[in-house]
Design a protein around this motif. Structure first.
Motif, PDB file in Angstrom:
ATOM      1  N   LYS A 559      44.211  34.154  30.185  1.00  0.00           N
ATOM      2  CA  LYS A 559      43.039  34.098  31.060  1.00  0.00           C
ATOM      3  C   LYS A 559      41.977  35.125  30.686  1.00  0.00           C
ATOM      4  O   LYS A 559      40.823  34.992  31.078  1.00  0.00           O
ATOM      5  CB  LYS A 559      43.454  34.311  32.517  1.00  0.00           C
ATOM      6  CG  LYS A 559      44.206  33.132  33.124  1.00  0.00           C
ATOM      7  CD  LYS A 559      44.350  33.272  34.615  1.00  0.00           C
ATOM      8  CE  LYS A 559      45.201  34.481  34.988  1.00  0.00           C
ATOM      9  NZ  LYS A 559      45.440  34.541  36.455  1.00  0.00           N
ATOM     10  N   SER A 560      42.334  36.123  29.912  1.00  0.00           N
ATOM     11  CA  SER A 560      41.399  37.208  29.620  1.00  0.00           C
ATOM     12  C   SER A 560      40.942  37.251  28.167  1.00  0.00           C
ATOM     13  O   SER A 560      40.173  38.126  27.795  1.00  0.00           O
ATOM     14  CB  SER A 560      42.036  38.554  29.976  1.00  0.00           C
ATOM     15  OG  SER A 560      43.152  38.819  29.153  1.00  0.00           O
ATOM     16  N   MET A 561      41.387  36.308  27.336  1.00  0.00           N
ATOM     17  CA  MET A 561      41.036  36.381  25.920  1.00  0.00           C
ATOM     18  C   MET A 561      40.885  34.993  25.333  1.00  0.00           C
ATOM     19  O   MET A 561      41.683  34.097  25.592  1.00  0.00           O
ATOM     20  CB  MET A 561      42.116  37.161  25.156  1.00  0.00           C
ATOM     21  CG  MET A 561      41.789  37.396  23.693  1.00  0.00           C
ATOM     22  SD  MET A 561      43.045  38.437  22.901  1.00  0.00           S
ATOM     23  CE  MET A 561      42.347  38.607  21.251  1.00  0.00           C
ATOM     24  N   SER A 562      39.826  34.810  24.546  1.00  0.00           N
ATOM     25  CA  SER A 562      39.599  33.526  23.882  1.00  0.00           C
ATOM     26  C   SER A 562      39.049  33.757  22.484  1.00  0.00           C
ATOM     27  O   SER A 562      38.455  34.801  22.192  1.00  0.00           O
ATOM     28  CB  SER A 562      38.618  32.665  24.691  1.00  0.00           C
ATOM     29  OG  SER A 562      37.315  33.229  24.664  1.00  0.00           O
ATOM     30  N   VAL A 563      39.255  32.775  21.623  1.00  0.00           N
ATOM     31  CA  VAL A 563      38.667  32.758  20.295  1.00  0.00           C
ATOM     32  C   VAL A 563      37.880  31.460  20.158  1.00  0.00           C
ATOM     33  O   VAL A 563      38.166  30.474  20.834  1.00  0.00           O
ATOM     34  CB  VAL A 563      39.742  32.847  19.195  1.00  0.00           C
ATOM     35  CG1 VAL A 563      40.430  34.197  19.221  1.00  0.00           C
ATOM     36  CG2 VAL A 563      40.768  31.730  19.346  1.00  0.00           C
TER      37      VAL A 563
END
Length: 792
Positions: A559-563
């Motif tokens: 929920k706190s990190m995306s690429v």
């Protein structure tokens, strides 16, 4: 083939929604709700999370939120508002139905105002884009580098206009030239960023008039092409001014500011309801300002009036009418420039070539915008808006007729009367549906724009003569040998403008589908836009149309990190005068490939983003190295870079904005008619290779000094290029470093803020080499601002 494939994929997704979903959709439902205070007022910017799922959102200004495509069952819904206890509520989702939820926070509307006054909300970070960006989702989920400069950042840094230091808050953004605060020329990723206001492209050749920050809620920077907003523009990206709207909470704020060089400024912001039932809301912003300069004879007086009305027909339907009037009375727009044959900074920082008594430049700028929004249901929303702008200018600009090797010159004052009018119309539809386990977020719409700019630059009057030069090393003011300029305005501006007219009409149609897989953890964006542009520029007519694809991929690791990765395309009709006047100017075509990672820290209190990109541009025009009255059409340029941004509240009381950008823009393929200075490998003007900025804001939360705080920031640029081509063998621009800082105090409804800029009293400037001489524009030395605000 790629274009056809994209159209087929998107069309199939749109047409097949009902057919594939029939068997499974009965097992899924929606949640629609609102977050209210204890006395029934809506609360914006509340984080709403469906626990044990990836579903999360943020409430809008009306306090409403929606979560879609949830499997039937019992859940816990968690609402959190920074500085308050989390509220958890049990909800039951039924297949094929929408569950309505109301969450009440333990805070009254009175305390909400106090809460805003004491600035306990996250002041430096936004979670979601504005509705005017058209994107339905959180910023961390978007396959693009989007940075938001919040209203609190603008206030803390005492930024008064788009020209006044906003560039420091976003990686890689630089300001080119000053233009007397007429308009903001911001560059990023190697070229000019297009100017938007509330999602409409108001960019013009010499405009728009730089917005005063009294009417601005926040500013969104979209890096790279943005096919969901436009395709007929530079591939570097856009900035979008989001103006203040009614919130439904009755409140107000008055601020007085004073500072160096006789700065006096006052603003008033009123927000509330005109009817007891809360259906008719208003917002009124007023501003008055006058200031002088570190250079003699220069002044800038402004005022603005900005009323906004919103009528809420229901929770689903609203109509907003905005009017903005800005008036400017300022000294000649070109007097910032200083000239010398031997190099930069050869004259004192406060040196001027201006003369007292020159008639001021007067500008009246009107704009009207109408915005209609209707939600058919929690999943589908229609937005229709239109705008009209009318800008009139009567004034002048200074530029030398001659600069001699012995540091004497003939100053010229040229007329600069202009009209800038535009009409815009937009309609776009956001929606969501599912085909089996695949979520679809649809965006489709139409844009229409009609821009008209004309100017009179036909009269230039010398202040000096060959027998009585102006001596840069021994200047004398007050009695120019040729007298003060008096321009002939007996004819209409249209008659005087001649061919100095730029007309542009465009129509754009676009459709975008964001496909979500694995409970929307993986998102694939497929989009296409068809744009037709007709332009009449300085007597040259051009017609062009393009289909521009957009492909994006984003994956949430948690929920706190995306690429993410993105491929986007743009094109830009352009005009100019080539040295070979028989040669036709081609449109700029550009594409951007980028990848990045985004991360929220400490429960979303602050976030970071890191991106790398490559932009290819074909047929770009730039001022010629030998004579900037003519343009050079480059074969191809390549801009590559890395950008890092950090913003938010690091720990309680400590907020930070920090960024760094590495940019390299060069000619990758020279045109067959390339002039000297525009060969393969040459640097393209208009950027700094290394650009680093930071702004820290720390407030004491406890003890006797509670409410006191300190701010500090710096701006650094190295390997700076000029804004146009430099001559062979002429000096490069030096590195740039500016240190700022200040103190502030906040208690209840009162705030005091004092900042000192250019603490080290450095001689800072930007400029370029022109023909056989240099010109530059110097920033003030050490200077300060003090503001006092009261919220009620």
């Amino acid at each position: 083939m790629l274009y056809r494939a994209l159209l087929l994929i998107i069309s199939a997704a749109l047409l097949s929604g009902g057919a594939f979903a029939a068997d499974d959709e009965a097992d899924y439902g929606h949640i629609a709700g609102k977050v209210l205070t204890t006395d029934g007022k809506p609360v914006a910017a509340v984080s709403v999370v469906l626990k044990d799922t990836r579903k999360m959102t943020v409430t809008g200004d009306d306090g409403r939120f929606s979560l879609k495509h949830i499997r039937s069952g019992n859940y816990e819904l968690e609402a959190s508002y920074l500085g308050h206890d989390r509220q958890v509520q049990t909800v039951t989702v039924s297949g094929g139905a929408t569950t309505e939820v109301t969450i009440t926070l333990n805070i009254s509307s009175v305390n909400l105002k106090e809460f805003t006054v004491t600035d306990n909300r996250n002041p430096y970070k936004e979670t979601a884009p504005s509705n005017s960006l058209r994107l339905n989702g959180l910023l961390i989920e978007q396959p693009q580098n989007i940075q938001v400069v919040t209203g609190r950042v603008l206030a803390d840094q005492q930024i008064t206009s788009m020209n006044d230091g906003i560039a420091r808050n976003v990686s890689g953004v630089t300001r080119l030239e000053h233009w007397g605060d007429l308009y903001a020329r911001l560059n990023m990723r190697g070229s000019r960023a297009s100017a938007f206001r509330n999602g409409m492209n108001i960019t013009s050749t010499w405009g728009p008039l730089t917005e005063d920050m009294s009417v601005v809620d926040h500013v969104e920077f979209v890096k790279g092409p943005a096919g969901f907003l436009m395709s007929n523009g530079e591939p570097s990206g856009i900035y979008n001014i989001v103006t203040k709207k009614p919130t439904g909470v009755t409140k107000g704020e008055a601020t007085l500011m004073t500072g160096s060089y006789d700065l006096y400024r006052g603003t008033l912001d009123l927000d509330g309801k005109l009817t007891k039932n809360g259906k008719l809301l208003y917002r009124l912003n007023l501003m008055g300002q006058m200031k002088n300069s570190n250079r003699a004879y220069e002044f800038n007086k402004r005022y603005s009036i900005a009323p906004v009305l919103t009528y809420k027909f229901s929770d689903r339907t609203s109509l907003t009418l905005e009017y903005l009037f800005q008036h400017v009375n300022m000294f000649d727009a070109g007097s910032f420039y200083v000239f010398h044959p031997d190099g930069y900074a050869k004259l004192p920082r406060n040196f001027t070539t201006a003369e007292p008594g020159i008639d001021p430049t007067i500008i009246d700028d009107h704009s009207v915008q109408l915005n209609f929004q209707h939600s058919f249901n929690p999943a589908w929303k229609l937005t229709v808006q239109g705008a009209y702008t009318d800008y009139k200018q009567e004034g002048s600009t200074m530029w030398p007729i001659a600069v001699n090797p012995d540091a004497t010159m003939i100053r010229g004052v040229g007329i600069w009367d202009a009209i800038n009018r535009a009409e815009f119309g937009q309609a776009f539809l956001n929606g969501e549906f599912h085909t089996g386990a695949v979520q679809h977020k649809i965006l489709t719409g139409i844009d229409v724009g009609n821009k008209h700019y004309l100017a009179d630059w036909s009269q230039t009057i010398p202040l000096d003569s060959n027998n009585a030069f102006f001596d840069l090393n021994n200047p004398k003011y007050g009695s120019p040998v040729m007298g003060l300029p008096k321009f002939d305005r007996s004819k209409s501006l249209k008659e005087r403008a001649g061919s100095n007219i730029v007309d542009q009409f465009y129509t754009g149609l676009y459709v975008q589908d964001e496909l979500g897989f694995f409970d929307n953890a993986l998102r694939l964006t497929l989009a296409g836009r068809f744009t037709y542009v007709q332009e009449n520029s300085y007597g040259t007519k051009t017609y062009d149309n393009r289909f521009t694809p957009r492909i994006g991929l984003s994956y949430s690791i948690d929920k706190s990190m995306s690429v993410y990765a993105l491929y986007d395309v743009s094109f830009l009709p352009q005009s100019g005068i080539l040295e070979n006047k028989d040669e036709k100017v081609k449109p700029v075509t550009g594409n951007n490939i980028e990848a990045g990672v985004k991360k929220d820290w400490m429960g979303g209190r602050w976030n970071t983003s890191l991106s790398a990109y490559r932009i290819i541009k074909n047929n770009e025009l730039t001022p010629g190295p030998a004579n900037s009255n003519f343009s050079v059409q480059l074969g191809q340029t390549k801009t590559e870079g890395v950008e890092f941004d950090l913003r938010g509240e690091i720990v309680k009381g400590l907020s930070l904005v920090a960024n760094y950008a590495y940019t390299d823009s060069r000619i990758s393929r020279a045109s067959e008619t390339a002039a000297v200075g525009s060969k393969k490998g040459d640097v393209v003007p208009g950027y700094a290779k290394h650009n680093a900025n930071a702004w820290l804001h720390y407030k004491l939360e406890k003890g006797l000094l509670k409410g006191f705080g300190i701010s500090a920031g710096f701006s650094y640029q190295a390997d700076r290029t000029t804004w146009s081509w430099g001559g062979t063998g002429q000096d490069p621009m030096p590195s740039y470093f500016r240190l700022d800082g200040g103190l502030f105090w906040q208690k209840d409804r009162i705030s005091v803020n004092a900042n000192v800029f250019n603490i080290l009293d450095e001689y800072l400037y930007s400029g370029a080499a022109y023909a056989s001489y240099y010109y530059w524009q110097a920033e003030p030395g050490r200077n300060m601002r003090l503001s006092v605000g009261y919220k009620f």
